[in-house]
Motif scaffolding. Structure first.
Motif, mmCIF file in Angstrom:
data_model
loop_
_atom_site.group_PDB
_atom_site.id
_atom_site.type_symbol
_atom_site.label_atom_id
_atom_site.label_comp_id
_atom_site.label_asym_id
_atom_site.label_seq_id
_atom_site.Cartn_x
_atom_site.Cartn_y
_atom_site.Cartn_z
ATOM 1 N N HIS A 152 0.825 -1.225 0.000
ATOM 2 C CA HIS A 152 0.000 0.000 0.000
ATOM 3 C C HIS A 152 0.857 1.272 0.000
ATOM 4 O O HIS A 152 0.567 2.244 -0.727
ATOM 5 C CB HIS A 152 -0.916 -0.035 1.233
ATOM 6 C CG HIS A 152 -1.816 1.136 1.382
ATOM 7 N ND1 HIS A 152 -3.017 1.238 0.725
ATOM 8 C CD2 HIS A 152 -1.701 2.278 2.129
ATOM 9 C CE1 HIS A 152 -3.605 2.384 1.057
ATOM 10 N NE2 HIS A 152 -2.817 3.031 1.906
ATOM 11 N N HIS B 168 1.339 4.471 -2.716
ATOM 12 C CA HIS B 168 1.265 5.914 -2.448
ATOM 13 C C HIS B 168 2.487 6.622 -3.046
ATOM 14 O O HIS B 168 2.383 7.732 -3.553
ATOM 15 C CB HIS B 168 1.253 6.175 -0.933
ATOM 16 C CG HIS B 168 -0.112 6.148 -0.305
ATOM 17 N ND1 HIS B 168 -1.154 6.915 -0.757
ATOM 18 C CD2 HIS B 168 -0.589 5.470 0.786
ATOM 19 C CE1 HIS B 168 -2.227 6.707 0.019
ATOM 20 N NE2 HIS B 168 -1.902 5.827 0.952
ATOM 21 N N GLY C 199 -2.904 7.967 7.703
ATOM 22 C CA GLY C 199 -3.510 7.734 9.010
ATOM 23 C C GLY C 199 -2.654 6.829 9.889
ATOM 24 O O GLY C 199 -2.638 6.963 11.110
ATOM 25 N N GLY D 87 -1.576 11.681 10.498
ATOM 26 C CA GLY D 87 -3.006 11.605 10.156
ATOM 27 C C GLY D 87 -3.831 11.244 11.379
ATOM 28 O O GLY D 87 -4.938 11.769 11.586
ATOM 29 N N ASP E 237 -6.829 13.368 13.077
ATOM 30 C CA ASP E 237 -8.155 12.779 13.335
ATOM 31 C C ASP E 237 -8.560 12.930 14.801
ATOM 32 O O ASP E 237 -9.692 13.264 15.119
ATOM 33 C CB ASP E 237 -8.172 11.295 12.932
ATOM 34 C CG ASP E 237 -8.020 11.116 11.423
ATOM 35 O OD1 ASP E 237 -8.282 12.085 10.681
ATOM 36 O OD2 ASP E 237 -7.628 10.020 10.979
ATOM 37 N N GLY F 3 -8.920 15.006 8.987
ATOM 38 C CA GLY F 3 -7.900 15.908 8.446
ATOM 39 C C GLY F 3 -8.506 17.070 7.668
ATOM 40 O O GLY F 3 -8.235 18.248 7.979
ATOM 41 N N GLU G 255 -8.357 20.994 8.736
ATOM 42 C CA GLU G 255 -7.705 21.971 7.829
ATOM 43 C C GLU G 255 -8.649 23.153 7.563
ATOM 44 O O GLU G 255 -8.241 24.311 7.586
ATOM 45 C CB GLU G 255 -7.324 21.295 6.508
ATOM 46 C CG GLU G 255 -6.679 22.270 5.535
ATOM 47 C CD GLU G 255 -6.245 21.652 4.207
ATOM 48 O OE1 GLU G 255 -6.729 20.553 3.857
ATOM 49 O OE2 GLU G 255 -5.431 22.280 3.520
ATOM 50 N N GLY H 2 -2.646 10.391 2.459
ATOM 51 C CA GLY H 2 -3.802 11.260 2.700
ATOM 52 C C GLY H 2 -3.456 12.674 3.150
ATOM 53 O O GLY H 2 -4.026 13.650 2.654
ATOM 54 N N SER I 257 -2.669 15.795 0.942
ATOM 55 C CA SER I 257 -3.654 16.629 0.244
ATOM 56 C C SER I 257 -3.851 17.958 0.977
ATOM 57 O O SER I 257 -4.551 18.842 0.481
ATOM 58 C CB SER I 257 -4.986 15.886 0.074
ATOM 59 O OG SER I 257 -5.340 15.247 1.250
ATOM 60 N N ASN I 258 -3.220 18.108 2.148
ATOM 61 C CA ASN I 258 -3.368 19.324 2.953
ATOM 62 C C ASN I 258 -2.557 20.484 2.351
ATOM 63 O O ASN I 258 -1.381 20.331 2.042
ATOM 64 C CB ASN I 258 -2.861 18.984 4.371
ATOM 65 C CG ASN I 258 -2.957 20.138 5.315
ATOM 66 O OD1 ASN I 258 -2.230 21.106 5.194
ATOM 67 N ND2 ASN I 258 -3.871 20.027 6.268
ATOM 68 N N THR J 269 -5.095 10.512 -1.159
ATOM 69 C CA THR J 269 -5.847 9.635 -0.264
ATOM 70 C C THR J 269 -6.007 8.274 -0.956
ATOM 71 O O THR J 269 -5.761 8.144 -2.158
ATOM 72 C CB THR J 269 -7.232 10.240 0.048
ATOM 73 O OG1 THR J 269 -7.801 10.692 -1.172
ATOM 74 C CG2 THR J 269 -7.118 11.422 0.997
ATOM 75 N N ASP J 270 -6.418 7.268 -0.189
ATOM 76 C CA ASP J 270 -6.467 5.908 -0.739
ATOM 77 C C ASP J 270 -7.360 5.831 -1.983
ATOM 78 O O ASP J 270 -8.447 6.420 -2.006
ATOM 79 C CB ASP J 270 -6.998 4.937 0.335
ATOM 80 C CG ASP J 270 -5.985 4.777 1.463
ATOM 81 O OD1 ASP J 270 -4.857 5.288 1.327
ATOM 82 O OD2 ASP J 270 -6.337 4.132 2.464
HETATM 83 O O1 KG4 Z 1 -3.633 7.584 2.905
HETATM 84 P P1 KG4 Z 1 -4.958 7.667 3.548
HETATM 85 O O2 KG4 Z 1 -6.146 8.008 2.694
HETATM 86 O O3 KG4 Z 1 -5.313 6.347 4.312
HETATM 87 C C1 KG4 Z 1 -4.339 5.650 5.043
HETATM 88 O O4 KG4 Z 1 -3.598 4.887 4.398
HETATM 89 O O5 KG4 Z 1 -4.287 5.912 6.257
HETATM 90 O O6 KG4 Z 1 -4.816 8.750 4.710
HETATM 91 C C2 KG4 Z 1 -5.874 9.032 5.559
HETATM 92 C C3 KG4 Z 1 -5.426 10.095 6.530
HETATM 93 C C4 KG4 Z 1 -6.476 10.390 7.577
HETATM 94 O O7 KG4 Z 1 -5.867 10.455 8.836
HETATM 95 C C5 KG4 Z 1 -7.013 11.738 7.144
HETATM 96 O O8 KG4 Z 1 -7.529 12.506 8.197
HETATM 97 C C6 KG4 Z 1 -5.776 12.368 6.553
HETATM 98 O O9 KG4 Z 1 -5.160 11.322 5.842
HETATM 99 N N1 KG4 Z 1 -6.103 13.463 5.660
HETATM 100 C C7 KG4 Z 1 -5.747 14.750 5.895
HETATM 101 C C8 KG4 Z 1 -6.311 15.498 4.843
HETATM 102 N N2 KG4 Z 1 -6.971 14.642 4.008
HETATM 103 C C9 KG4 Z 1 -6.833 13.401 4.526
HETATM 104 N N3 KG4 Z 1 -5.038 15.302 6.876
HETATM 105 C C10 KG4 Z 1 -4.844 16.616 6.848
HETATM 106 N N4 KG4 Z 1 -5.359 17.414 5.889
HETATM 107 C C11 KG4 Z 1 -6.099 16.912 4.875
HETATM 108 N N5 KG4 Z 1 -6.600 17.711 3.937
#
Ligand code: KG4
Ligand code: ZN
Length: 484
Positions: free
Chosen positions: A192, A196, A218, A244, A248, A263, A267, A371, A374-375, A402-403
């Motif tokens: 995974h 990414h 996350g 992440g 959360d 997240g 933001e 994820g 994307s911030n 994000t995933d």
């Molecule tokens: O990569 P992902 O989609 O799933 C995992 O593999 O964990 O990451 C998810 C994480 C979550 O904690 C989510 O809150 C965070 O990425 N996330 C963000 C934003 N978009 C997603 N954190 C901060 N700012 C964002 N815009």
């Protein structure tokens, strides 16, 4: 992603199967009578009837297309396209996509579990798995439909086999095996976090190995030197929580709408706040911490204390009903948390760039994905750091940070065109065969300077890293070549 046959000797099975994964090398082994010849013949036969490139063709094409999806390559006609279906179910997103080897996304679909996340405040593995089970067929059907193809048009199936939640990985892997079995397709078991990282090479054609990559999600905070497909040096990881998770948790404590994702919700609120209002301390600064590791547990705790001391109860008073005055306090906490959380990333990336340049002086790109990439604050701050240190920052578009299924399909493409895949499951393989899932699976070898006590404890029960597995295969092949 070999099926674990009950009673099989794991090492022997793994080694035989691994050798079968590398037909371009295996052709040389064939001289000594290795069974991989059988594999190649299978694909030649398949290629005559279906649009699968035989590994030899892929190897020949490698010199043109290996570094990245090349837009200057002539358009392949649809009839010649090599189509990889990617399936992602490692956590709470059910994703699927069809991608060509020259990097065109033909179709994608995703079902997110935002409602469940909002309801439970986090991922509940059993419920997440049930959701995947409910949506997997539709998501795959939609991805194929959007691509205008059918299962029988595919050339290979890629699926995330780890790291992630076993109950969730199981749904995607089982489905992938069934499709591969029904259409005699090669399978690619995808890491995974590698997916990414590699997706940056789909969206930015100029990202070539070696590159430095920060993966922020996350469950992971990783700094890696990406040397080639399947080969990574881990410069740093988190000793406790990932960023992440800290986003959360803070979002929950502040009473934000978790259906947007913690997240993104944080933001958004942080834009209204003063990032200097509260003096949280930046983790791991000072002479004791001259490494590239991360820690977010302490910051999470600082935030919790700040919230409690201001009598904020996010559980009982969601942000939507908070007074204007209290909203402002929450926004200040959100902005102050974000400033420090991102500063920590910046500190460690600065050091990682130094380390990576020692290992790879030609380094030219910093990839940031996962994820949290994307911030906008993360992108802005790391963009400034990269340009100060003469690197180009590459962040995939937010929907690919994000995933998603696209990144899995693309990681599949990267492995497939190097000949790294598994033969199709046997026609009589039962649908409920035991699967090789890797919930705890490290991506890279650990850089010596990055070792720490905390991390060696965390490594217990880990599957050997993808990098060490690929290296073992290469050494084994080299050893055999020397002895023939
Ligand atoms: O990569 P992902 O989609 O799933 C995992 O593999 O964990 O990451 C998810 C994480 C979550 O904690 C989510 O809150 C965070 O990425 N996330 C963000 C934003 N978009 C997603 N954190 C901060 N700012 C964002 N815009
Ligand atoms: Zn992820």
């Amino acid at each position: 992603m070999a099926a674990c046959l009950p009673g099989a000797t794991p090492l022997a099975l793994v080694l035989t199967r691994r050798l079968l994964l590398i037909p371009c090398f295996a052709r040389r082994l064939a001289i000594s009578g290795n069974s991989s010849v059988r594999l190649k013949k299978n694909f030649e036969t398949d290629a005559a009837t279906r649009r699968v490139f035989v590994p030899g063709n892929l190897a020949t094409r490698r010199s043109h297309s290996c570094s990245a999806a090349s837009s200057s390559q002539p358009e392949l006609s649809r009839r010649q396209d090599v189509l990889v279906l990617g399936i992602e179910t490692s956590c709470d997103d059910t994703g699927a996509a069809v991608v060509t080897t020259d990097g065109r996304i033909l179709g994608e679909a995703i079902a997110s579990q935002a409602e469940l996340l909002g309801q439970w405040g986090g991922v509940v593995p059993k419920l997440a798995s049930e959701e995947h089970r409910k949506f997997i067929d539709k998501v795959i059907a939609d991805a194929l439909h959007n691509a205008g193809v059918q299962e029988s048009d595919l050339s290979a199936v890629a699926v995330t086999i780890g790291p992630g939640l076993s109950l969730c990985l199981h749904i995607g892997v089982r489905k992938a095996r069934i499709i591969a079995k029904n259409h005699r397709l090669p399978l690619i078991g995808v890491h995974h976090m590698e997916a990414h990282a590699l997706v940056a090479r789909l969206t930015e054609k100029q990202v070539e190995f070696p590159f430095l990559v920060l993966l922020v999600s996350g469950g992971h905070n990783l700094l890696l030197l990406a040397e080639s497909v399947g080969q990574y040096v881990q410069l740093g990881t988190t000793v406790d929580d990932a960023i992440g998770e800290a986003y959360d948790k803070t979002a929950r404590l502040l009473g934000l709408d978790m259906r947007k994702g913690g997240g993104p919700a944080l933001e958004e609120l942080a834009r209204e706040g003063d990032p200097k209002a509260i003096k949280f301390s930046v983790p791991m600064r000072g002479p004791k911490y001259l490494d590239c590791n991360f820690s977010y547990a302490g910051l999470k705790n600082q935030v919790r204390m700040a919230i409690e001391s201001r009598n904020i109860n996010g559980d009982q008073v969601p942000l939507s009903v908070a007074s204007a005055e209290e909203r402002k306090i929450r926004a200040d906490i959100a902005a102050s948390f974000q400033r420090v959380a991102v500063q920590h990333l910046e500190d460690k990336c600065r050091r990682a760039i130094e380390w990576a340049r020692k290992l790879a002086p030609s380094l030219s790109s910093l990839v940031v994905s996962g994820g949290v990439a994307s911030n906008q604050t993360v992108r802005g701050k790391l963009g400034a750091l990269a340009s100060e240190l003469d690197l180009q920052l590459v962040c995939p578009p937010p929907r690919l940070c994000t995933d998603n299924g696209v990144m899995v399909a693309w990681a599949g493409v990267e492995h497939f065109r190097l000949g790294m895949y598994e033969e199709p499951p046997d026609a009589d393989e039962p649908d409920d065969v035991r699967l090789d899932l890797r919930p705890r699976w490290q991506l890279g070898d650990i850089y010596e300077e990055g070792q720490s006590e905390a991390r060696s404890l965390k490594r217990m029960n880990q599957h050997p890293s993808l990098t060490s597995q690929v290296r073992t295969i290469l050494n084994e092949i080299e050893g055999r070549q020397l002895s023939t």
